[in-house]
Scaffold this motif. Structure first.
Motif, mmCIF file in Angstrom:
data_model
loop_
_atom_site.group_PDB
_atom_site.id
_atom_site.type_symbol
_atom_site.label_atom_id
_atom_site.label_comp_id
_atom_site.label_asym_id
_atom_site.label_seq_id
_atom_site.Cartn_x
_atom_site.Cartn_y
_atom_site.Cartn_z
ATOM 1 N N GLU A 179 0.815 -1.217 0.000
ATOM 2 C CA GLU A 179 0.000 0.000 0.000
ATOM 3 C C GLU A 179 0.849 1.267 0.000
ATOM 4 O O GLU A 179 0.481 2.262 -0.620
ATOM 5 C CB GLU A 179 -0.988 0.004 1.150
ATOM 6 C CG GLU A 179 -0.353 -0.017 2.525
ATOM 7 C CD GLU A 179 -1.376 -0.121 3.632
ATOM 8 O OE1 GLU A 179 -1.175 0.582 4.642
ATOM 9 O OE2 GLU A 179 -2.338 -0.873 3.523
ATOM 10 N N ASP A 180 2.000 1.234 0.668
ATOM 11 C CA ASP A 180 2.865 2.410 0.695
ATOM 12 C C ASP A 180 3.400 2.731 -0.704
ATOM 13 O O ASP A 180 3.484 3.902 -1.082
ATOM 14 C CB ASP A 180 4.018 2.219 1.692
ATOM 15 C CG ASP A 180 4.841 0.966 1.432
ATOM 16 O OD1 ASP A 180 4.310 -0.038 0.889
ATOM 17 O OD2 ASP A 180 6.039 0.975 1.761
ATOM 18 N N ARG A 181 3.710 1.708 -1.475
ATOM 19 C CA ARG A 181 4.196 1.918 -2.840
ATOM 20 C C ARG A 181 3.055 2.367 -3.751
ATOM 21 O O ARG A 181 3.249 3.211 -4.632
ATOM 22 C CB ARG A 181 4.826 0.640 -3.388
ATOM 23 C CG ARG A 181 6.079 0.212 -2.645
ATOM 24 C CD ARG A 181 6.620 -1.067 -3.225
ATOM 25 N NE ARG A 181 7.597 -1.679 -2.337
ATOM 26 C CZ ARG A 181 8.142 -2.870 -2.549
ATOM 27 N NH1 ARG A 181 7.810 -3.573 -3.617
ATOM 28 N NH2 ARG A 181 9.007 -3.362 -1.694
ATOM 29 N N TRP A 182 1.883 1.774 -3.558
ATOM 30 C CA TRP A 182 0.725 2.173 -4.360
ATOM 31 C C TRP A 182 0.406 3.650 -4.117
ATOM 32 O O TRP A 182 0.026 4.363 -5.044
ATOM 33 C CB TRP A 182 -0.493 1.312 -4.012
ATOM 34 C CG TRP A 182 -0.473 -0.093 -4.546
ATOM 35 C CD1 TRP A 182 0.585 -0.951 -4.581
ATOM 36 C CD2 TRP A 182 -1.575 -0.801 -5.092
ATOM 37 N NE1 TRP A 182 0.202 -2.163 -5.105
ATOM 38 C CE2 TRP A 182 -1.125 -2.093 -5.426
ATOM 39 C CE3 TRP A 182 -2.907 -0.485 -5.308
ATOM 40 C CZ2 TRP A 182 -1.956 -3.060 -5.984
ATOM 41 C CZ3 TRP A 182 -3.737 -1.452 -5.862
ATOM 42 C CH2 TRP A 182 -3.267 -2.714 -6.201
ATOM 43 N N ALA A 183 0.535 4.091 -2.876
ATOM 44 C CA ALA A 183 0.214 5.484 -2.525
ATOM 45 C C ALA A 183 1.181 6.471 -3.176
ATOM 46 O O ALA A 183 0.871 7.659 -3.279
ATOM 47 C CB ALA A 183 0.218 5.664 -1.008
ATOM 48 N N GLU A 184 2.339 5.996 -3.596
ATOM 49 C CA GLU A 184 3.326 6.864 -4.238
ATOM 50 C C GLU A 184 3.192 6.876 -5.758
ATOM 51 O O GLU A 184 3.894 7.628 -6.437
ATOM 52 C CB GLU A 184 4.746 6.441 -3.839
ATOM 53 C CG GLU A 184 5.049 6.673 -2.368
ATOM 54 C CD GLU A 184 4.889 8.126 -1.947
ATOM 55 O OE1 GLU A 184 5.302 9.034 -2.696
ATOM 56 O OE2 GLU A 184 4.325 8.365 -0.857
ATOM 57 N N LEU A 185 2.298 6.067 -6.313
ATOM 58 C CA LEU A 185 2.110 6.053 -7.762
ATOM 59 C C LEU A 185 1.424 7.342 -8.223
ATOM 60 O O LEU A 185 0.727 8.020 -7.458
ATOM 61 C CB LEU A 185 1.287 4.833 -8.181
ATOM 62 C CG LEU A 185 1.969 3.478 -7.974
ATOM 63 C CD1 LEU A 185 1.003 2.335 -8.267
ATOM 64 C CD2 LEU A 185 3.225 3.361 -8.834
ATOM 65 N N PHE A 186 1.615 7.656 -9.483
ATOM 66 C CA PHE A 186 1.113 8.890 -10.068
ATOM 67 C C PHE A 186 -0.376 9.094 -9.815
ATOM 68 O O PHE A 186 -0.804 10.193 -9.447
ATOM 69 C CB PHE A 186 1.420 8.880 -11.575
ATOM 70 C CG PHE A 186 0.909 10.083 -12.295
ATOM 71 C CD1 PHE A 186 1.598 11.283 -12.222
ATOM 72 C CD2 PHE A 186 -0.260 10.026 -13.035
ATOM 73 C CE1 PHE A 186 1.126 12.408 -12.878
ATOM 74 C CE2 PHE A 186 -0.736 11.146 -13.692
ATOM 75 C CZ PHE A 186 -0.038 12.339 -13.618
ATOM 76 N N ASP A 187 -1.182 8.051 -10.008
ATOM 77 C CA ASP A 187 -2.626 8.225 -9.851
ATOM 78 C C ASP A 187 -3.000 8.529 -8.400
ATOM 79 O O ASP A 187 -3.885 9.337 -8.133
ATOM 80 C CB ASP A 187 -3.408 7.016 -10.372
ATOM 81 C CG ASP A 187 -3.138 5.730 -9.616
ATOM 82 O OD1 ASP A 187 -2.011 5.527 -9.122
ATOM 83 O OD2 ASP A 187 -4.074 4.906 -9.512
#
Length: 175
Positions: free
Chosen positions: A93-101
């Protein structure tokens, strides 16, 4: 710092989960998208990009996180209902939260997604039997077995947890 991280405390799942608990948790899931949308509907872009705590996510990231997390949970429910105690896939989730979208997309995308997802999820949950609710999946972190009953509790908590992150920031900033 702990209060900012866990404004409603950590999940507290009863040892004996009664039907009334499940109904309350399902109601939380059912009302969350509208409640969240109402909370954030008048926030500016600048406010949406404000973090709720130091080293925390922005309001925008929290909203996109809820959509991502709840989609993952819905899939986990389906796996548990159709497979024999599956080992689920972890998502970072931490990596997903850093994605552009997650950092830049309009929140309407995730609010609309949550609305549709929760309507379908609640429809599914209301049709489950007690045997269905006792089905489990295995979380690879610690190989913990989690029943669908427990996961409903976790996600009702998750809704309230992130709602309160945003709500407390709004109160603090007097928005």
């Amino acid at each position: 710092m702990e209060h900012l991280k866990f404004p409603i405390g950590k999940p507290n799942i009863p040892n004996e989960i009664a039907s009334i608990h499940i109904l309350e948790w399902i109601e939380t899931l059912e009302t969350f998208p509208t409640k969240l949308g109402t909370l954030v509907e008048y926030l500016s872009e600048e406010q949406l990009d404000t973090c709720y705590r130091k080293e925390g996510w922005s309001i925008r990231q929290v909203i996109h996180h809820c959509a991502d997390s709840h989609h993952n949970s819905y899939t986990r429910f389906k796996w548990a209902l159709t497979e024999d105690t599956p080992v689920i896939k972890v998502y970072y989730e931490d990596r997903w939260a850093e994605l552009f979208d997650s950092k830049f997309a309009p929140i309407k995308l995730s609010l609309d997604s949550l609305k549709a997802l929760h309507a379908k999820w609640v429809y599914l949950l209301k049709g489950l039997t007690n045997d269905n609710l006792n089905k489990c999946f295995i979380h690879p972190d610690g190989l913990e077995k989690i029943s669908l009953k427990e996961n409903i509790a976790i996600y009702a908590w998750h809704c309230n947890h992130h709602y309160e992150h945003i709500n407390q920031l709004i109160i603090k900033k007097k928005w």
